[in-house]
Scaffold this motif. Structure first.
Motif, PDB file in Angstrom:
ATOM      1  N   ALA A  20       0.760  -1.150  -0.077  1.00  0.00           N
ATOM      2  CA  ALA A  20      -0.125   0.003   0.047  1.00  0.00           C
ATOM      3  C   ALA A  20       0.664   1.325   0.090  1.00  0.00           C
ATOM      4  O   ALA A  20       0.410   2.144  -0.673  1.00  0.00           O
ATOM      5  N   PHE A  21       1.895   1.460   0.871  1.00  0.00           N
ATOM      6  CA  PHE A  21       2.887   2.387   0.637  1.00  0.00           C
ATOM      7  C   PHE A  21       3.599   2.608  -0.635  1.00  0.00           C
ATOM      8  O   PHE A  21       3.389   3.789  -1.154  1.00  0.00           O
ATOM      9  N   LEU A  22       3.887   1.498  -1.247  1.00  0.00           N
ATOM     10  CA  LEU A  22       4.661   1.740  -2.712  1.00  0.00           C
ATOM     11  C   LEU A  22       3.646   2.154  -3.651  1.00  0.00           C
ATOM     12  O   LEU A  22       4.043   2.704  -4.612  1.00  0.00           O
ATOM     13  N   TRP A  23       2.303   1.546  -3.533  1.00  0.00           N
ATOM     14  CA  TRP A  23       1.267   1.608  -4.670  1.00  0.00           C
ATOM     15  C   TRP A  23       0.651   2.856  -4.625  1.00  0.00           C
ATOM     16  O   TRP A  23       0.385   3.608  -5.632  1.00  0.00           O
ATOM     17  N   ARG A  24       0.544   3.686  -3.423  1.00  0.00           N
ATOM     18  CA  ARG A  24      -0.037   5.012  -3.260  1.00  0.00           C
ATOM     19  C   ARG A  24       1.103   6.149  -3.698  1.00  0.00           C
ATOM     20  O   ARG A  24       1.612   6.912  -2.539  1.00  0.00           O
ATOM     21  N   GLY A  25       1.513   6.247  -4.809  1.00  0.00           N
ATOM     22  CA  GLY A  25       2.476   6.874  -5.385  1.00  0.00           C
ATOM     23  C   GLY A  25       2.087   8.413  -5.198  1.00  0.00           C
ATOM     24  O   GLY A  25       3.056   9.336  -5.073  1.00  0.00           O
ATOM     25  N   GLU A  26       0.667   8.792  -5.088  1.00  0.00           N
ATOM     26  CA  GLU A  26       0.308  10.119  -5.093  1.00  0.00           C
ATOM     27  C   GLU A  26       0.868  10.826  -3.780  1.00  0.00           C
ATOM     28  O   GLU A  26       0.651  11.908  -3.529  1.00  0.00           O
ATOM     29  N   GLN A  27       1.113   9.790  -2.699  1.00  0.00           N
ATOM     30  CA  GLN A  27       1.342  10.448  -1.438  1.00  0.00           C
ATOM     31  C   GLN A  27       2.858  10.655  -1.121  1.00  0.00           C
ATOM     32  O   GLN A  27       3.561  11.005  -0.019  1.00  0.00           O
ATOM     33  N   TRP A  28       3.786  10.075  -2.244  1.00  0.00           N
ATOM     34  CA  TRP A  28       4.844  10.142  -2.300  1.00  0.00           C
ATOM     35  C   TRP A  28       5.706  11.730  -1.777  1.00  0.00           C
ATOM     36  O   TRP A  28       6.787  11.755  -1.254  1.00  0.00           O
TER      37      TRP A  28
END
Length: 313
Positions: free
Chosen positions: A174-182
């Protein structure tokens, strides 16, 4: 009755026919070789048949389909037929034909036949335009790949870094997939633009900041394959590279996840002097390994910090 349309594309390659056939047969390696290909899952069925699940770009859109192929290494042909097509195509198939012209030269013929949704002229035109663009890109890159095969060992570089994370793989995914939060979560990411054409497909554009303060813009297509794998292909590569594909691989055991960042790149030998007039390909390999590995490790370490301090821990 739907009208069947046809397309034909050819190229002459200064390489042995068998070597060119091998490039087409190895579909799992297409993302490194062919510009439109993002990812391919290759499943052998036996007796020369296999199933391909393909993700690729077409007219600036990301499409996915499943095809059945029949390989004939003696005749140097590979036939294919989509089992599930993507609109606006309602069916698609064809054949690769490799015709030896001499021991070191061959002609490649790529044939397509297709039907279009409602046989609407705009749908036929869309498919023809995609076939023209993708076929010419694939044949052109196939030619350069086959004709420079002797240099590939030095130019091709695959490497990976790994981090142990005391959290379930689903949370790391989930951390890696939610790139919009990077942009908020990763210090080396300055800007993010993310779109999701499908639930398991993303187009991720971002600006990253290198250690010397320079800013670099990248654009990638990412595909999520369950909670244990995210694969991607960079659509815009820096001048130093001709291809960059990669994956985030997650293996969980007893609540602990081993997270792996894997990169495969092909160096552009004509651009290595951008790093300095005396730079060699070996020097460029070391530079790329350090630059990409630094960013990937930073991402995984922040994923570790974020997931391990999650309230659920």
């Amino acid at each position: 009755m739907a009208v069947t349309h046809h397309a034909r594309h050819t190229i002459t390659i200064d390489a042995p026919a068998q070597a060119v056939y091998a490039i087409i047969a190895d579909a799992a390696d297409w993302p490194r070789v062919f510009p439109p290909s993002v990812h391919v899952e290759q499943t052998p069925l036996g007796e020369g048949e296999e199933i391909l699940q393909v993700w690729a770009t077409a007219n600036d859109e990301v499409k996915s389909w499943q095809s059945r192929r029949r390989l004939d290494p003696q005749a140097l042909t590979i036939g294919f037929r989509q089992e599930r097509s993507t609109a606006p195509a309602t069916s698609m198939g064809g054949q690769w034909q490799i015709r030896p012209l001499s021991k070191a030269r061959c002609e490649v013929v790529l044939l397509h036949d297709f039907t279009a949704l409602d046989d609407a002229p705009e749908n036929v035109e869309w498919i023809n335009r995609a076939l023209d663009h993708n076929s010419e890109a694939e044949l052109g890159r196939m030619k350069s790949t086959a004709e420079s095969a002797g240099q590939l060992g030095e130019l091709l570089c695959t490497f990976e870094d790994r981090v142990r994370i005391e959290a379930p793989s689903a949370e790391v995914h989930a951390f890696l997939w939610r790139g919009e939060q990077w942009q908020e979560r990763l210090p080396h990411v300055a800007r993010v633009k993310l779109t999701e054409p499908q639930e398991d497909i993303q187009v991720l554009e971002m600006d990253t900041i290198a250690r010397d303060g320079s800013r670099h813009t990248t654009e990638s297509v990412r595909v999520s394959l369950g909670s244990s794998r995210i694969v991607y292909k960079q659509l815009r590569v820096p001048p130093l590279l001709t291809a960059h594909v990669g994956a985030w691989l997650l293996e969980e055991s007893e609540g602990v996840t081993t997270a792996v960042a894997r990169h495969t790149v092909v160096i552009n030998p004509s651009s290595v002097t951008l790093l300095g007039p005396e730079t060699t390909v070996a020097g460029a390999r070391a530079f790329i390994r350090d630059a990409l590995g630094t960013n990937s490790l930073a991402t995984l370490r922040h994923a570790k910090e974020f997931t391990e301090r999650s309230p659920a821990r």
